[in-house]
Design a protein around this motif. Structure first.
Motif, mmCIF file in Angstrom:
data_model
loop_
_atom_site.group_PDB
_atom_site.id
_atom_site.type_symbol
_atom_site.label_atom_id
_atom_site.label_comp_id
_atom_site.label_asym_id
_atom_site.label_seq_id
_atom_site.Cartn_x
_atom_site.Cartn_y
_atom_site.Cartn_z
ATOM 1 N N LEU A 42 51.114 22.781 43.852
ATOM 2 C CA LEU A 42 50.386 23.075 45.080
ATOM 3 C C LEU A 42 51.178 24.024 45.970
ATOM 4 C CD1 LEU A 42 47.819 22.386 46.657
ATOM 5 C CD2 LEU A 42 49.009 20.418 47.628
ATOM 6 N N ALA A 43 52.485 23.804 46.011
ATOM 7 C CA ALA A 43 53.341 24.685 46.817
ATOM 8 C C ALA A 43 53.332 26.104 46.261
ATOM 9 C CB ALA A 43 54.766 24.124 46.858
ATOM 10 N N ARG A 44 53.367 26.224 44.914
ATOM 11 C CA ARG A 44 53.327 27.566 44.323
ATOM 12 C C ARG A 44 52.010 28.260 44.616
ATOM 13 N NH1 ARG A 44 55.985 24.893 40.091
ATOM 14 N NH2 ARG A 44 54.052 24.667 38.907
ATOM 15 N N THR A 46 34.495 36.221 47.381
ATOM 16 C CA THR A 46 33.899 35.205 46.510
ATOM 17 C C THR A 46 34.927 34.653 45.532
ATOM 18 O OG1 THR A 46 31.742 36.289 46.672
ATOM 19 C CG2 THR A 46 32.075 34.781 44.824
ATOM 20 N N GLU A 47 35.705 35.562 44.913
ATOM 21 C CA GLU A 47 36.710 35.109 43.957
ATOM 22 C C GLU A 47 37.787 34.274 44.637
ATOM 23 O OE1 GLU A 47 38.333 38.222 41.652
ATOM 24 O OE2 GLU A 47 36.446 38.676 40.618
ATOM 25 N N LEU A 48 38.173 34.683 45.833
ATOM 26 C CA LEU A 48 39.210 33.947 46.540
ATOM 27 C C LEU A 48 38.731 32.547 46.907
ATOM 28 C CD1 LEU A 48 42.006 33.954 47.840
ATOM 29 C CD2 LEU A 48 40.958 34.880 49.921
ATOM 30 N N LEU A 49 37.525 32.436 47.452
ATOM 31 C CA LEU A 49 36.999 31.133 47.841
ATOM 32 C C LEU A 49 36.829 30.225 46.634
ATOM 33 C CD1 LEU A 49 34.315 32.175 50.494
ATOM 34 C CD2 LEU A 49 36.486 31.010 50.918
ATOM 35 N N SER A 50 36.303 30.807 45.537
ATOM 36 C CA SER A 50 36.101 30.008 44.339
ATOM 37 C C SER A 50 37.423 29.532 43.767
ATOM 38 C CB SER A 50 35.349 30.849 43.298
ATOM 39 O OG SER A 50 35.260 30.151 42.081
ATOM 40 N N MET A 51 38.390 30.434 43.710
ATOM 41 C CA MET A 51 39.685 30.098 43.138
ATOM 42 C C MET A 51 40.423 29.080 43.990
ATOM 43 S SD MET A 51 43.130 30.859 43.751
ATOM 44 C CE MET A 51 43.045 32.387 44.660
ATOM 45 N N VAL A 52 40.446 29.306 45.301
ATOM 46 C CA VAL A 52 41.187 28.416 46.185
ATOM 47 C C VAL A 52 40.587 27.012 46.155
ATOM 48 C CG1 VAL A 52 41.734 27.926 48.589
ATOM 49 C CG2 VAL A 52 42.072 30.222 47.681
ATOM 50 N N LEU A 70 49.242 32.549 47.577
ATOM 51 C CA LEU A 70 48.237 33.044 48.523
ATOM 52 C C LEU A 70 48.900 33.737 49.717
ATOM 53 C CD1 LEU A 70 45.766 30.021 48.490
ATOM 54 C CD2 LEU A 70 45.362 32.293 47.528
ATOM 55 N N LEU A 71 49.968 33.106 50.225
ATOM 56 C CA LEU A 71 50.677 33.717 51.359
ATOM 57 C C LEU A 71 51.334 35.036 50.948
ATOM 58 C CD1 LEU A 71 52.308 30.530 52.932
ATOM 59 C CD2 LEU A 71 50.400 31.854 53.845
ATOM 60 N N ASP A 72 51.937 35.042 49.744
ATOM 61 C CA ASP A 72 52.574 36.278 49.272
ATOM 62 C C ASP A 72 51.575 37.403 49.099
ATOM 63 O OD1 ASP A 72 55.100 34.711 47.140
ATOM 64 O OD2 ASP A 72 55.088 35.195 49.285
ATOM 65 N N MET A 73 50.381 37.077 48.548
ATOM 66 C CA MET A 73 49.376 38.121 48.366
ATOM 67 C C MET A 73 48.907 38.653 49.713
ATOM 68 S SD MET A 73 47.818 40.125 46.436
ATOM 69 C CE MET A 73 48.400 39.448 44.889
ATOM 70 N N THR A 74 48.791 37.767 50.686
ATOM 71 C CA THR A 74 48.409 38.218 52.025
ATOM 72 C C THR A 74 49.472 39.147 52.600
ATOM 73 O OG1 THR A 74 47.229 36.146 52.403
ATOM 74 C CG2 THR A 74 47.811 37.433 54.351
#
Length: 504
Positions: free
Chosen positions: A328-330, A278-284, A335-339
């Motif tokens: 936007l790039a950051r 939920t937090e990820l979808l809301s934040m993204v 997101l990619l780094d956290m994954t």
């Protein structure tokens, strides 16, 4: 016929004066017409704090506290007019301001045709002190008894409930008045437990001198036939046949234990997964929309055929587009780094670099971020080289500087210092922004934690500091901060000089 001896008038006067002076109660003679004090014995002088010659120039009501003198005078006049005696407790205020409570007994007498009040006063200071201690003790133990958090009761030799608290009454389903002195606790014990509890009670009451506490479980049945699992702790009130017991209803606790044993791990895992999703979808959705909306608006404006933009405006638009694209790039990078961090696949490409080179590698990003702030860099000379991934360490610095920009007012100072100490190179970013509450602690480094979530103009993913910590720790370093609410924050991280990176 035996002879009797009649004391002379002088002897009687000396006798009465001796009693007057030596008696342990205060005695005062007051003119009934005026209220002036005529005579007072030493004890009365001690009680009031005035010498006899001072008292003889005073009205009796002037011995009371100032705010009560008018009332005292009216009371004196009323008693005098009615010719009635009085017994009451009052307070004398001494010249030093201290209070002496007394209980006095007064009556009217006639001496040589003139009316006088004869009053005897007794100092009740000690009695009041004892009474206050008794009241305090009673209130204290009643409060403890009532607010202990468990149901509590005291029974007599016949197992009759003598004293119960509100929780006990609620557990039984009655009012306290319906229980105290009227019912036995045996009425509420399940049949399968009754004999065992009676035996335990009989043993305690047969030997009240023993201190024999006992704790066990039993089943309680309330007024409405509801069954409760109870944990009881009981003991004898020493020197009496009475028992005091505390009862804790553990019905829900036992049920919760059974349920927890079945599904605790699964439920926790599911809740955590749902929360993160939920937090990820809301934040993204929010963080992607913001720069895209800005870029779309700026590009649309530039493409308008009915407006002729001058070169300065066009450059301002393009610089804004560039900043939003960087942002936007950051975001996507975070997101990619956290994954990758979650999967353990975040890789490093280390080499030897001087701290000056690390700072220079992000200079353009610093310029873009700090265009509305006063940014300064201080690098200690002759710092050792570091074996680091320059891109990743630069990413940490950019994240920290971006946070300072985000939470600081325009035109305030942001400082980057690079120093050496304890075998490490320390990078420090400080600002004079809003600061961080002390209770937040290390939660600022948690994934998705946002200090000012929902605050207008303050955006972020809540991933930056979590990524910073992972990168620094991968370099065998440490990261932390200090902050004062309303006075800014200082974030630092240290990289050991000569340390290798995990996996290299």
């Amino acid at each position: 016929m035996p002879m009797t001896h009649t004391p002379t008038s002088n002897c009687l006067n000396e006798w009465y004066r001796f009693i007057f002076n030596e008696v342990r109660d205060g005695i005062v003679l007051i003119d009934a017409g005026s209220g002036k004090i005529i005579d007072a014995n030493p004890e009365y002088q001690r009680q009031t704090g005035y010498r006899l010659n001072e008292l003889q120039n005073m009205f009796v009501w002037q011995l009371r506290p100032k705010e009560k003198q008018d009332e005292a005078e009216r009371y004196f006049r009323q008693l005098t007019s009615q010719g009635m005696g009085s017994s009451v407790e009052v307070e004398f205020q001494r010249p030093d301001g201290s209070i002496c409570p007394v209980e006095f007994f007064a009556g009217i007498t006639n001496i040589e045709g003139r009316a006088y009040w004869l009053s005897i006063s007794r100092d009740v200071t000690e009695r009041r002190r004892v009474e206050e201690k008794i009241r305090y003790s009673e209130n204290l133990y009643r409060t403890i008894f009532e607010t202990t958090g468990t149901a509590m009761a005291i029974d007599d030799v016949n197992r009759r409930l003598m004293l119960v608290n509100t929780k006990f009454a609620n557990l039984a389903g009655y009012e306290k008045e319906q229980l105290e002195g009227k019912r036995s606790w045996t009425e509420f014990v399940a049949p399968e437990d009754l004999e065992r509890m009676k035996e335990s009670s009989d043993e305690r009451k047969a030997h009240p001198e023993r201190h024999n506490p006992s704790t066990y479980e039993f089943v309680w049945i309330d007024r409405f036939n509801n069954r409760h699992n109870i944990l009881i702790n009981s003991d004898t009130l020493i020197g009496t046949p009475m028992t005091i017991a505390s009862l804790l209803d553990i019905t829900e606790y036992k049920q919760a234990l059974v349920e927890a044993e079945k599904a605790q791990s699964e439920a926790r895992s599911f809740r955590e997964s749902e929360r993160l999703k939920t937090e990820l979808l809301s934040m993204v959705s929010h963080e992607l929309r913001t720069p895209l909306t800005a870029i779309k608006g700026l590009v649309t404006s530039l493409l308008r055929k009915d407006v002729c933009w001058d070169p300065t405006d066009e450059r301002d638009f393009l610089e804004s587009i560039n900043r939003e694209a960087d942002r936007l790039a950051r975001l996507i990078g975070d997101l990619l780094d956290m994954t990758r961090l979650e999967s353990g696949s975040l890789t490093m490409s280390p080499d030897w670099f001087r701290p000056e080179e690390i700072v220079s590698s992000i200079q353009s990003e610093i310029d873009n971020l700090c265009c509305a702030h006063h940014f300064s860099v201080s690098i200690e000379p002759r710092l050792p080289q570091l074996f680091v991934d320059i891109t990743r360490i630069g990413q940490v610095l950019v994240n920290l500087i971006e946070n300072s920009v985000r939470f600081s007012l325009n035109r305030t100072e942001i400082n980057l210092k690079v120093t050496h100490g304890d075998g490490s190179v320390v990078f420090t970013v400080s600002d004079s922004g809003c600061g961080i509450p002390a209770e937040v602690g290390e939660r600022v480094f948690d994934r998705f934690y946002q200090l000012h979530r929902g605050t207008r103009g303050v955006n972020g993913t809540g991933l930056g500091l979590a990524i910073c910590r992972a990168i620094v720790e991968a370099h065998q370093g440490s990261i932390g901060y200090c902050s004062e609410l309303g006075h800014g924050s200082t974030f630092w991280f240290r990289i050991p000089s000569g340390a290798s990176i995990d996996g290299h």
